[in-house]
Every structure is written in structure tokens, then in C-alpha cells.
Design a protein around this motif. Structure first.
Motif: not given
Length: 300
Positions: A118-126, A227-234
Motif C-alpha cells: 500500500h506504500s505507493s501513491r500511484k495505482f497502476n499495474l506496476s 480515491p487518494v492512494y497511499g498511506l495516511t502517513k506516507n
């Protein structure tokens, strides 16, 4: 592995590469916005995490296979690998995957492993390739499957099918599917919710192949707002080693600073956002971190 069960992950690698390249090209030809698409350092980190997980998984599988083999030998039950038992084994594996996945969100020592994904702030196939290097925390959840007589190799096959299925749902390029699919299957829309960091989306949609478990056990949330991706504290690092270990480091720091054994246990086995209630008149029990749900804190 029984000879009639193929190596699903190995056979899927060319498709992973092709689909990822096609998605990259689609963003080049039809850019979305700054929040979408690919960022070179982020994608490189995800790929590095995926390659590293292949190496470490080999190490972790040695003791896990030994335990599974022992349990399999002890149980008198046997489930044959037949055309009609494979769907049942896939269903059972997906059910226990749901509980494993849910447990990895609400128990901090398990979250320390899963937080990597969950640590990426992007959301794609990678992002699907961003896998943990400490993937030894899921095996207890599947012991009932082995105890029911499913061969460990058959369970490995089902787990591989589940993993391969989840690759394609890590994308923003696919909108909602027709309603029957959205009701039964885990889809890109449902999984975007799972990776989001908004309060209403946190700890939702744990299913692997099926979303029906979330509907049954009241952990489902439909995609409404973006959605806003990533962690609540990135975390602000692309270093694979730090990505893999940052939450373990945070747990060690919190356990070392804890003043009681109750607090030490809470730092390990309560939710990621758990905090002990301050001592004082009228205080009792525990409390989540101020201003966020008990399971909302998602980083060190």
C-alpha cells in the motif's frame, strides 16, 4: 506440484510485462492527470520489490512447506485433484485469503508485512508487483485447508491463481464493469477503494477473486469519490530496503518506548493506529490515535 497443475505465475509473466507496457503507452498517448499514470522512481521501486519478493519467498517457503507437509501427513482426509474439486479448492483458498488479508490490515505486526503493497501513491499495474519481502505471515490462515486434505501443492496452485487474478485489477484505466461482475468479483473499481487512504475507504474490500466475502462480512465499500492512494502517513523513500522494513522499525521503536507489557502487546497485536489511553481520572481501556479510526494509521 501434481503434474496436471501448471505454474500459473511463470506462465503469466509475459502477460504481466505486455499489459504493463500497454498501460504505460496508454498514459503517454492519453494522459490523465498528475495523480494518475506512472512515475519512474515509483515504478522502479515497485518492480524492485517484486523481484526481491521472488527471492525471499523461496526462503520463507522452506519452513512453511515443511509445516504444511506435516499437517497433511497427519490428517486422514484427502481431497483429490480433479476437474470438479479444483473450483472448490479455489473457493476455499479465496475464503481464507479474505481473512488473511483482513487480518493483515487490523493486526499491526501483520500490517508491517502488508504495508509494503500500500506504500505507493500511484495505482497502476506496476503497483501489483510491489510485494513484501517478509511474506511468511500468511501461512497460519491456510492451515484449515491443509487439515481438510488439500495437498500443499494444490493450495500453492490456488494461491498462484489468486495472485495472478489480482494483477489486472490494479488499474485506473478500467472503469466499472457490468453490475453482475461488480456484485460477485473483485474488480478494478473495488480494488481502487481498497488502496485508497480516505477514512471511509480504509480497511475495505479485502477479497481476492470474489467480493462476495466483503458483502457477507460487512467490509464492502463502493467507489464513489476519487480515491487518494497511499498511506495516511506516507513514507518518502524509494529505497526498497526501507520500503520493506519501515513499519518493523517503527514497531521496534514503539515497543522499546512502551512502559508496560500491556502497551508492548498492544503495539504488536492491536490495530496500526492503536494508542494506550493516557492514565488519569476516569480513564479506562485503550483508545485509537487522536483524530483517526483505530486501524487508520498506515505508516511509521
Amino acid at each position: 506440484m501434481p503434474s496436471n497443475l501448471p505454474d500459473v505465475v511463470l506462465w503469466s509473466i509475459p502477460a504481466f510485462v505486455l499489459l504493463t507496457v500497454l498501460e504505460m503507452v496508454s498514459y503517454r498517448l492519453h494522459p490523465d492527470d498528475d495523480a494518475a499514470g506512472y512515475e519512474a522512481k515509483d515504478a522502479a521501486t515497485s518492480i524492485s520489490m517484486g523481484l526481491g519478493s521472488l527471492f525471499f519467498d523461496v526462503l520463507w517457503k522452506i519452513p512453511v512447506v515443511a509445516i504444511y507437509a506435516a499437517v497433511y501427513e497427519l490428517t486422514p482426509l484427502r481431497v483429490p485433484v480433479l476437474w470438479w474439486t479444483i473450483p472448490l479448492m479455489l473457493l476455499a483458498q479465496d475464503f481464507f485469503y479474505y481473512w488473511s488479508h483482513r487480518g493483515h490490515h487490523v493486526i499491526r505486526i501483520l500490517w508491517a508485512c502488508h504495508v509494503v503493497h500500500h506504500s505507493s501513491r500511484k495505482f497502476n499495474l506496476s503497483t501489483a508487483l510491489r510485494q513484501p519481502w517478509t511474506g511468511f505471515t500468511s501461512w497460519p490462515f491456510y492451515l484449515p485447508v491443509i487439515a481438510c486434505g488439500v495437498h500443499p501443492a494444490a493450495l500453492a496452485f490456488c494461491s498462484s491463481v489468486n495472485l495472478v487474478y489480482q494483477f489486472w485489477i490494479h488499474t485506473e484505466r478500467i472503469d466499472r464493469l457490468p453490475r453482475p461482475f461488480e456484485f460477485v468479483l473483485n474488480t478494478p473499481s473495488h480494488h481502487r477503494v481498497h488502496h485508497a487512504s480516505q477514512g471511509g475507504y480504509l480497511d475495505r474490500n479485502f477479497g481476492g477473486i470474489l467480493i462476495v466475502w466483503d458483502r457477507l462480512f460487512r467490509s464492502f465499500a463502493a467507489e464513489t469519490e476519487r480515491p487518494v492512494y497511499g498511506l495516511t502517513k506516507n513514507i518518502r523513500t524509494y529505497n526498497p530496503l526501507r520500503v520493506a522494513t519501515h513499519e518493523y522499525v517503527a514497531i521496534a521503536r514503539d515497543v522499546r518506548a512502551a512502559s508496560t507489557w500491556h502497551e508492548r502487546a498492544g503495539r504488536l497485536f492491536r490495530g496500526p493506529g492503536w494508542e494506550p489511553r493516557p492514565d488519569g481520572p476516569g480513564s479506562s481501556g485503550d483508545t485509537p490515535a487522536p483524530g483517526r479510526p483505530a486501524t487508520a494509521e498506515r505508516a511509521a
